[in-house]
Design an enzyme around this catalytic site. Structure first.
Site, PDB file in Angstrom:
ATOM      1  N   GLU A  15       0.850  -1.186   0.018  1.00  0.00           N
ATOM      2  CA  GLU A  15       0.135   0.051   0.106  1.00  0.00           C
ATOM      3  C   GLU A  15       0.633   1.282  -0.059  1.00  0.00           C
ATOM      4  O   GLU A  15       0.493   2.214   0.204  1.00  0.00           O
ATOM      5  CB  GLU A  15      -0.852   0.121   1.081  1.00  0.00           C
ATOM      6  CG  GLU A  15      -1.905  -1.304   1.136  1.00  0.00           C
ATOM      7  CD  GLU A  15      -3.011  -0.922   2.284  1.00  0.00           C
ATOM      8  OE1 GLU A  15      -3.929  -0.184   2.084  1.00  0.00           O
ATOM      9  OE2 GLU A  15      -2.744  -1.984   3.563  1.00  0.00           O
ATOM     10  N   SER A 185      -6.924  -1.637   1.035  1.00  0.00           N
ATOM     11  CA  SER A 185      -7.146  -1.232  -0.084  1.00  0.00           C
ATOM     12  C   SER A 185      -7.571  -2.199  -1.106  1.00  0.00           C
ATOM     13  O   SER A 185      -7.233  -2.242  -2.520  1.00  0.00           O
ATOM     14  CB  SER A 185      -5.706  -0.429  -0.677  1.00  0.00           C
ATOM     15  OG  SER A 185      -5.429   0.589   0.117  1.00  0.00           O
ATOM     16  N   ASP A 295     -16.508  -0.911   8.582  1.00  0.00           N
ATOM     17  CA  ASP A 295     -17.215  -1.116   7.469  1.00  0.00           C
ATOM     18  C   ASP A 295     -18.107  -2.303   7.813  1.00  0.00           C
ATOM     19  O   ASP A 295     -17.584  -3.283   8.260  1.00  0.00           O
ATOM     20  CB  ASP A 295     -16.268  -1.461   6.323  1.00  0.00           C
ATOM     21  CG  ASP A 295     -15.282  -0.287   6.062  1.00  0.00           C
ATOM     22  OD1 ASP A 295     -15.349   0.763   6.233  1.00  0.00           O
ATOM     23  OD2 ASP A 295     -14.171  -0.790   5.486  1.00  0.00           O
ATOM     24  N   GLU A 308     -14.984  -5.211   8.387  1.00  0.00           N
ATOM     25  CA  GLU A 308     -13.630  -4.889   8.764  1.00  0.00           C
ATOM     26  C   GLU A 308     -13.368  -3.685   9.460  1.00  0.00           C
ATOM     27  O   GLU A 308     -14.408  -2.527   9.208  1.00  0.00           O
ATOM     28  CB  GLU A 308     -12.703  -5.160   7.917  1.00  0.00           C
ATOM     29  CG  GLU A 308     -12.707  -4.656   6.758  1.00  0.00           C
ATOM     30  CD  GLU A 308     -11.540  -4.924   5.590  1.00  0.00           C
ATOM     31  OE1 GLU A 308     -11.470  -5.988   5.193  1.00  0.00           O
ATOM     32  OE2 GLU A 308     -10.758  -4.046   5.078  1.00  0.00           O
ATOM     33  N   ASN A 310     -10.734  -0.381   9.694  1.00  0.00           N
ATOM     34  CA  ASN A 310      -9.532   0.251   9.066  1.00  0.00           C
ATOM     35  C   ASN A 310      -9.135   1.150   9.964  1.00  0.00           C
ATOM     36  O   ASN A 310      -9.651   2.277  10.228  1.00  0.00           O
ATOM     37  CB  ASN A 310      -9.990   0.427   7.762  1.00  0.00           C
ATOM     38  CG  ASN A 310      -8.664   1.051   7.050  1.00  0.00           C
ATOM     39  OD1 ASN A 310      -7.650   1.424   7.480  1.00  0.00           O
ATOM     40  ND2 ASN A 310      -8.830   0.780   5.667  1.00  0.00           N
ATOM     41  N   SER A 319     -11.585  10.948   0.388  1.00  0.00           N
ATOM     42  CA  SER A 319     -11.964   9.577   0.985  1.00  0.00           C
ATOM     43  C   SER A 319     -13.045   9.946   1.910  1.00  0.00           C
ATOM     44  O   SER A 319     -13.432  10.872   2.368  1.00  0.00           O
ATOM     45  CB  SER A 319     -10.492   9.406   1.890  1.00  0.00           C
ATOM     46  OG  SER A 319      -9.559   9.168   1.076  1.00  0.00           O
TER      47      SER A 319
END
EC number: 6.3.2.4
Length: 358
Positions: A15, A185, A295, A308, A310, A319
């Site tokens: 990433e 990602s 999420d 999950e 983040n 974003s």
């Protein structure tokens, strides 16, 4: 004297490019009347480089790639720490390192040893949230609904591919998603509607991690919630990316110019509130601090499944995390950075009040 803020970006992760995108926006948005900002670039080989305090915002993302001196990571880290991190005055670190060797507790452990405040989650919560398999175990203990899933090691795979795929078909079924346990990602993730694609997806995912998560597909919508705070966190209104693809992969997330956001997501009010409550429960269960994005999937019957967490979400101007706060509470991007730095400093001061000797 202004506070020195060391912004870490790049890093030894797949990433790396995503980190550069985040750093470009953050560095251009920080209030330089309040902070002396020190960009610290980390190469894919783990070499650190810093050219001192930023005088002007970078004109392009490519300018963020600073030239690192030769040698090994230990020498370059030591050089940056001794030359810049040891400068007098108040200081804090803003880690913008997505994925391995940055979002997983490793850099957080270094900063704890240096006794420097930093933005975001501590060692344990950073490690837990990045490792999808371990995160799911904690959330299961908390009683939060998740998708059906299994964890796969390379030893299991090498012992017998056919047996492993039989097992996954029985426990998870098709279509399913194969994910590296410790990446974000959507890198290394495959949507697998058949046995042959499952095998190919597992082979690809093992290129990125030594532990995989395979989970069943939930047909429905992907809903996100921004959370921030330390001991008494708060949750934003849930949001949703509007897209027309079956698999919201790296290309769709970062290259699709038609992508739109809906904040708040168009869901009944009782579902929106339940999602916010579940996001806070998960954040607290994992001992998160500073920030995280949680999420969820919502299926056609209104069932809510946590996908999950983040702990270092994308932070560009478009974003979801900063946009959700702007649309929830009217917090502009620069002020959001100020608040996150304040949370990191408050957490550090609280920890320093603890007694470490008898």
């Amino acid at each position: 004297m202004k506070m020195k803020v060391f912004v870490l970006y790049g890093g030894r992760s797949a990433e790396h490019e995503v980190s550069l995108r985040t750093a470009f926006t953050v560095l251009g948005s920080m209030d330089r009347s309040r902070y002396d900002v020190y960009p610290v670039y980390i190469t894919t080989d783990g070499l650190w480089s810093c050219n001192g305090a930023m005088k002007e915002p970078f004109a392009s993302k490519e300018e963020l790639v600073l030239t690192a001196a030769g040698g090994d990571p230990a020498g370059s880290i030591g050089e940056v720490l001794s030359r810049y991190f040891s400068l007098p005055g108040k200081k804090a670190v803003l880690p913008l390192l997505h994925g391995s060797y940055g979002e997983d507790g490793t850099v957080q452990g270094l900063l704890e040893l240096l006794d420097i405040p930093y933005v975001g989650n501590g060692v344990l919560s950073a490690a837990l949230t990045l490792d999808k398999a371990m995160c799911k175990k904690v959330l299961e203990q908390e009683g939060i609904a998740q998708t059906r899933h299994v964890t796969l090691s390379p030893e299991q795979w090498l012992d017998g591919r056919e047996d492993v795929m039989d097992w996954i078909e029985g426990e998870v079924g098709y279509p399913c998603y194969v994910k590296p346990a410790s990446l974000g990602s959507s890198i290394g993730i495959s949507r697998c509607p058949s046995r042959s694609e499952l095998e190919a997806g597992i082979v690809q995912a093992f290129r990125y991690d030594r532990k995989l998560v395979v989970e069943t597909e939930i047909v429905g919508r992907e809903i996100q919630v921004a959370v921030m705070g330390n001991g008494a966190p708060v949750a934003s209104l849930p949001g949703e990316f509007l897209h027309g693809v079956d698999f919201f992969d790296f290309q769709a997330k970062y290259m699709d110019q038609s992508l739109r956001m809906s904040v708040p997501a168009e869901l009944p009010s009782h579902l929106l509130e339940e999602i916010r409550t579940l996001a806070l429960r998960a954040y607290i269960a994992l001992d998160c601090a500073g920030l995280a994005r949680v999420d969820f999937f919502v299926d056609g019957q209104g069932g809510i499944f946590l996908n999950e967490i983040n702990a270092l979400p994308g932070f560009t101007g478009t974003s979801m995390y900063p946009v959700m706060w702007e649309r929830t509470s009217g917090i502009p991007y620069g002020e959001l950075l100020d608040r996150l730095l304040d949370y990191g400093i408050a957490r550090h001061e609280e920890k320093r009040r603890l007694q470490f000797a008898r």
